[in-house]
Write an enzyme that holds these catalytic residues in place. Sequence first.
Site, PDB file in Angstrom:
ATOM      1  N   ARG A   1     -10.210  22.648 -29.941  1.00  0.00           N
ATOM      2  CA  ARG A   1     -10.038  22.620 -28.359  1.00  0.00           C
ATOM      3  C   ARG A   1     -11.325  23.205 -27.278  1.00  0.00           C
ATOM      4  O   ARG A   1     -10.953  24.153 -27.680  1.00  0.00           O
ATOM      5  CB  ARG A   1      -8.680  22.483 -27.371  1.00  0.00           C
ATOM      6  CG  ARG A   1      -8.434  22.747 -25.719  1.00  0.00           C
ATOM      7  CD  ARG A   1      -7.223  23.057 -25.794  1.00  0.00           C
ATOM      8  NE  ARG A   1      -6.321  24.228 -25.919  1.00  0.00           N
ATOM      9  CZ  ARG A   1      -5.665  24.700 -25.403  1.00  0.00           C
ATOM     10  NH1 ARG A   1      -4.740  23.646 -24.710  1.00  0.00           N
ATOM     11  NH2 ARG A   1      -4.854  26.255 -25.964  1.00  0.00           N
TER      12      ARG A   1
ATOM     13  N   ARG B   1      -0.070  33.780 -31.101  1.00  0.00           N
ATOM     14  CA  ARG B   1      -0.030  33.003 -30.053  1.00  0.00           C
ATOM     15  C   ARG B   1       1.321  32.197 -30.742  1.00  0.00           C
ATOM     16  O   ARG B   1       2.547  32.293 -30.039  1.00  0.00           O
ATOM     17  CB  ARG B   1      -0.883  31.820 -29.551  1.00  0.00           C
ATOM     18  CG  ARG B   1      -1.774  32.341 -28.421  1.00  0.00           C
ATOM     19  CD  ARG B   1      -2.790  31.685 -27.627  1.00  0.00           C
ATOM     20  NE  ARG B   1      -2.673  30.205 -27.305  1.00  0.00           N
ATOM     21  CZ  ARG B   1      -3.373  29.664 -27.087  1.00  0.00           C
ATOM     22  NH1 ARG B   1      -4.818  29.513 -27.228  1.00  0.00           N
ATOM     23  NH2 ARG B   1      -2.966  28.159 -27.108  1.00  0.00           N
TER      24      ARG B   1
ATOM     25  N   LYS C   1       0.887  19.616 -24.712  1.00  0.00           N
ATOM     26  CA  LYS C   1       1.312  19.528 -23.313  1.00  0.00           C
ATOM     27  C   LYS C   1       1.597  19.072 -21.934  1.00  0.00           C
ATOM     28  O   LYS C   1       1.670  18.606 -20.780  1.00  0.00           O
ATOM     29  CB  LYS C   1       2.269  21.273 -23.135  1.00  0.00           C
ATOM     30  CG  LYS C   1       3.635  21.416 -23.827  1.00  0.00           C
ATOM     31  CD  LYS C   1       4.633  23.497 -24.260  1.00  0.00           C
ATOM     32  CE  LYS C   1       2.925  23.728 -24.162  1.00  0.00           C
ATOM     33  NZ  LYS C   1       2.550  24.715 -25.294  1.00  0.00           N
TER      34      LYS C   1
ATOM     35  N   ARG D   1     -12.028  28.526 -24.737  1.00  0.00           N
ATOM     36  CA  ARG D   1     -10.331  29.104 -24.233  1.00  0.00           C
ATOM     37  C   ARG D   1     -10.875  30.243 -24.584  1.00  0.00           C
ATOM     38  O   ARG D   1     -11.091  30.783 -25.829  1.00  0.00           O
ATOM     39  CB  ARG D   1      -9.878  28.183 -24.437  1.00  0.00           C
ATOM     40  CG  ARG D   1      -8.906  28.109 -22.693  1.00  0.00           C
ATOM     41  CD  ARG D   1      -8.197  27.624 -22.265  1.00  0.00           C
ATOM     42  NE  ARG D   1      -6.950  28.068 -22.795  1.00  0.00           N
ATOM     43  CZ  ARG D   1      -5.467  27.519 -22.638  1.00  0.00           C
ATOM     44  NH1 ARG D   1      -5.190  25.943 -22.489  1.00  0.00           N
ATOM     45  NH2 ARG D   1      -4.191  28.307 -23.230  1.00  0.00           N
TER      46      ARG D   1
ATOM     47  N   ARG E   1       9.300  30.386 -21.276  1.00  0.00           N
ATOM     48  CA  ARG E   1       8.755  30.535 -22.519  1.00  0.00           C
ATOM     49  C   ARG E   1       9.523  32.234 -23.505  1.00  0.00           C
ATOM     50  O   ARG E   1       9.005  32.176 -24.468  1.00  0.00           O
ATOM     51  CB  ARG E   1       7.417  31.020 -22.670  1.00  0.00           C
ATOM     52  CG  ARG E   1       6.448  30.620 -23.626  1.00  0.00           C
ATOM     53  CD  ARG E   1       5.461  31.075 -23.657  1.00  0.00           C
ATOM     54  NE  ARG E   1       4.693  29.717 -22.508  1.00  0.00           N
ATOM     55  CZ  ARG E   1       3.277  29.457 -23.078  1.00  0.00           C
ATOM     56  NH1 ARG E   1       2.872  30.036 -24.189  1.00  0.00           N
ATOM     57  NH2 ARG E   1       2.899  28.532 -21.968  1.00  0.00           N
TER      58      ARG E   1
HETATM   59  P1  AP5 Z   1      -3.243  20.486 -24.809  1.00  0.00           P
HETATM   60  O1  AP5 Z   1      -2.373  18.932 -23.699  1.00  0.00           O
HETATM   61  O2  AP5 Z   1      -4.064  21.648 -24.532  1.00  0.00           O
HETATM   62  O3  AP5 Z   1      -2.156  21.480 -25.290  1.00  0.00           O
HETATM   63  P2  AP5 Z   1      -1.164  22.583 -25.331  1.00  0.00           P
HETATM   64  O4  AP5 Z   1       0.322  22.399 -25.461  1.00  0.00           O
HETATM   65  O5  AP5 Z   1      -0.846  22.630 -23.347  1.00  0.00           O
HETATM   66  O6  AP5 Z   1      -1.317  23.832 -25.385  1.00  0.00           O
HETATM   67  P3  AP5 Z   1      -2.074  25.081 -24.627  1.00  0.00           P
HETATM   68  O7  AP5 Z   1      -3.132  25.746 -25.682  1.00  0.00           O
HETATM   69  O8  AP5 Z   1      -2.501  24.582 -23.131  1.00  0.00           O
HETATM   70  O9  AP5 Z   1      -0.123  25.549 -24.221  1.00  0.00           O
HETATM   71  P4  AP5 Z   1      -0.236  27.326 -23.894  1.00  0.00           P
HETATM   72  O10 AP5 Z   1       1.423  26.540 -23.962  1.00  0.00           O
HETATM   73  O11 AP5 Z   1      -0.442  27.663 -25.868  1.00  0.00           O
HETATM   74  O12 AP5 Z   1      -1.219  27.708 -23.511  1.00  0.00           O
HETATM   75  P5  AP5 Z   1      -0.568  27.782 -21.691  1.00  0.00           P
HETATM   76  O13 AP5 Z   1      -2.017  27.460 -21.117  1.00  0.00           O
HETATM   77  O14 AP5 Z   1       0.177  27.534 -21.535  1.00  0.00           O
HETATM   78  O15 AP5 Z   1      -3.670  20.269 -26.426  1.00  0.00           O
HETATM   79  C1  AP5 Z   1      -4.587  20.937 -27.378  1.00  0.00           C
HETATM   80  C2  AP5 Z   1      -6.166  20.448 -27.781  1.00  0.00           C
HETATM   81  O16 AP5 Z   1      -5.317  19.489 -28.756  1.00  0.00           O
HETATM   82  C3  AP5 Z   1      -6.779  19.394 -26.479  1.00  0.00           C
HETATM   83  O17 AP5 Z   1      -8.097  19.169 -27.433  1.00  0.00           O
HETATM   84  C4  AP5 Z   1      -6.198  18.245 -27.124  1.00  0.00           C
HETATM   85  O18 AP5 Z   1      -7.185  17.187 -26.583  1.00  0.00           O
HETATM   86  C5  AP5 Z   1      -5.123  17.871 -28.466  1.00  0.00           C
HETATM   87  N1  AP5 Z   1      -4.123  17.183 -28.686  1.00  0.00           N
HETATM   88  C6  AP5 Z   1      -3.728  16.926 -27.233  1.00  0.00           C
HETATM   89  N2  AP5 Z   1      -2.573  16.074 -27.482  1.00  0.00           N
HETATM   90  C7  AP5 Z   1      -2.862  15.650 -28.830  1.00  0.00           C
HETATM   91  C8  AP5 Z   1      -2.378  14.295 -29.862  1.00  0.00           C
HETATM   92  N3  AP5 Z   1      -1.818  13.941 -30.234  1.00  0.00           N
HETATM   93  N4  AP5 Z   1      -3.203  14.407 -31.146  1.00  0.00           N
HETATM   94  C9  AP5 Z   1      -4.112  15.120 -31.813  1.00  0.00           C
HETATM   95  N5  AP5 Z   1      -5.128  15.679 -30.357  1.00  0.00           N
HETATM   96  C10 AP5 Z   1      -4.532  16.074 -29.327  1.00  0.00           C
HETATM   97  O19 AP5 Z   1      -0.476  29.532 -21.534  1.00  0.00           O
HETATM   98  C11 AP5 Z   1      -1.679  30.260 -22.463  1.00  0.00           C
HETATM   99  C12 AP5 Z   1      -0.944  31.604 -21.946  1.00  0.00           C
HETATM  100  O20 AP5 Z   1      -0.621  32.269 -20.326  1.00  0.00           O
HETATM  101  C13 AP5 Z   1       0.045  32.597 -23.174  1.00  0.00           C
HETATM  102  O21 AP5 Z   1      -0.370  32.327 -24.308  1.00  0.00           O
HETATM  103  C14 AP5 Z   1       0.137  33.608 -21.872  1.00  0.00           C
HETATM  104  O22 AP5 Z   1      -0.322  34.686 -22.470  1.00  0.00           O
HETATM  105  C15 AP5 Z   1       0.189  32.672 -20.741  1.00  0.00           C
HETATM  106  N6  AP5 Z   1       1.241  32.392 -20.038  1.00  0.00           N
HETATM  107  C16 AP5 Z   1       1.534  30.733 -19.919  1.00  0.00           C
HETATM  108  N7  AP5 Z   1       3.208  30.276 -19.575  1.00  0.00           N
HETATM  109  C17 AP5 Z   1       3.980  32.074 -19.948  1.00  0.00           C
HETATM  110  C18 AP5 Z   1       4.937  32.095 -19.833  1.00  0.00           C
HETATM  111  N8  AP5 Z   1       5.578  31.133 -19.438  1.00  0.00           N
HETATM  112  N9  AP5 Z   1       5.345  33.758 -19.822  1.00  0.00           N
HETATM  113  C19 AP5 Z   1       4.483  34.344 -20.966  1.00  0.00           C
HETATM  114  N10 AP5 Z   1       3.024  34.062 -20.836  1.00  0.00           N
HETATM  115  C20 AP5 Z   1       2.733  32.808 -20.041  1.00  0.00           C
END
Ligand code: AP5
Length: 213
Positions: A126, A170, A13, A159, A87
């Site tokens: 990552r 997660r 994402k 992270r 979410r």
């Molecule tokens: P990346 O692009 O970073 O993936 P992502 O989907 O953004 O992953 P996140 O872990 O950031 O999502 P998340 O939803 O768990 O965490 P968030 O920060 O939103 O890619 C991941 C890896 O894969 C990278 O190394 C990249 O290089 C690689 N990659 C990407 N595309 C690729 C491809 N095509 N092929 C190969 N490799 C690839 O949230 C973190 C925390 O915040 C949550 O756990 C929660 O505690 C809190 N939080 C955030 N939003 C909410 C909400 N709405 N409600 C409640 N708590 C929340």
Amino acid sequence: MNILLFGPPGAGKGTQSAMLVEKMGMKHISTGDLFRSAIKGQTALGLEAQKFMDKGDLVPDSVVIGMVDEVVQGLSGQGFILDGFPRTVPQAEALDRMLEKYSLGVDRAMFLEVPEEQLIARLSGRRVCKGCGAVYHAVSHPPKVDGVCDSCGAEVIQRPDDQEDAVRNRLIVYKKSTEPVKAFYQQRNSLVEVDGTGAVGNVFGRLEAALAQ
Ligand code: AP5
């Protein structure tokens, strides 16, 4: 254009949002990034959120919804991409009310689909820059100099919620709380599912094609 981009942890994402923003110029609203910035600033919001994030749990709905409302309120007509929100179903319902309040709409609810074994490989490898937040991967996209950001020269780290126990949690939390959001948008015929596997550029091409429809 206003877009929701959701999907499991590690689906890409953040990676795809950055590319969409570069190409289309909308505002990127990532709830994960907003929380990480609050943690860095040691604000009350950040300290509250950190207790949940480090374990891989969701931050309570009331906290997230209030934070997103403030950002959406300040958009003043700019298009947006919401990354990682909603979410939970209560967040999706709150988003409906919020959009109505500010006379806004959503053009596409995009869901990035990636199988679990690939998610684990992406998350465990990552690495992120402590300074500018640039995203790397230890195997598929490492920085040129080990541990140093190509863009800003700051330290590149893992992270806390990419440690094995937190990743496992997660994925469990995702199944229980976030998968029902998919059904929420499916029932309204506004869900667009996009295959998130394969090279980053190929995924981006699929997203662009889906947005053009
Ligand atoms: P990346 O692009 O970073 O993936 P992502 O989907 O953004 O992953 P996140 O872990 O950031 O999502 P998340 O939803 O768990 O965490 P968030 O920060 O939103 O890619 C991941 C890896 O894969 C990278 O190394 C990249 O290089 C690689 N990659 C990407 N595309 C690729 C491809 N095509 N092929 C190969 N490799 C690839 O949230 C973190 C925390 O915040 C949550 O756990 C929660 O505690 C809190 N939080 C955030 N939003 C909410 C909400 N709405 N409600 C409640 N708590 C929340």
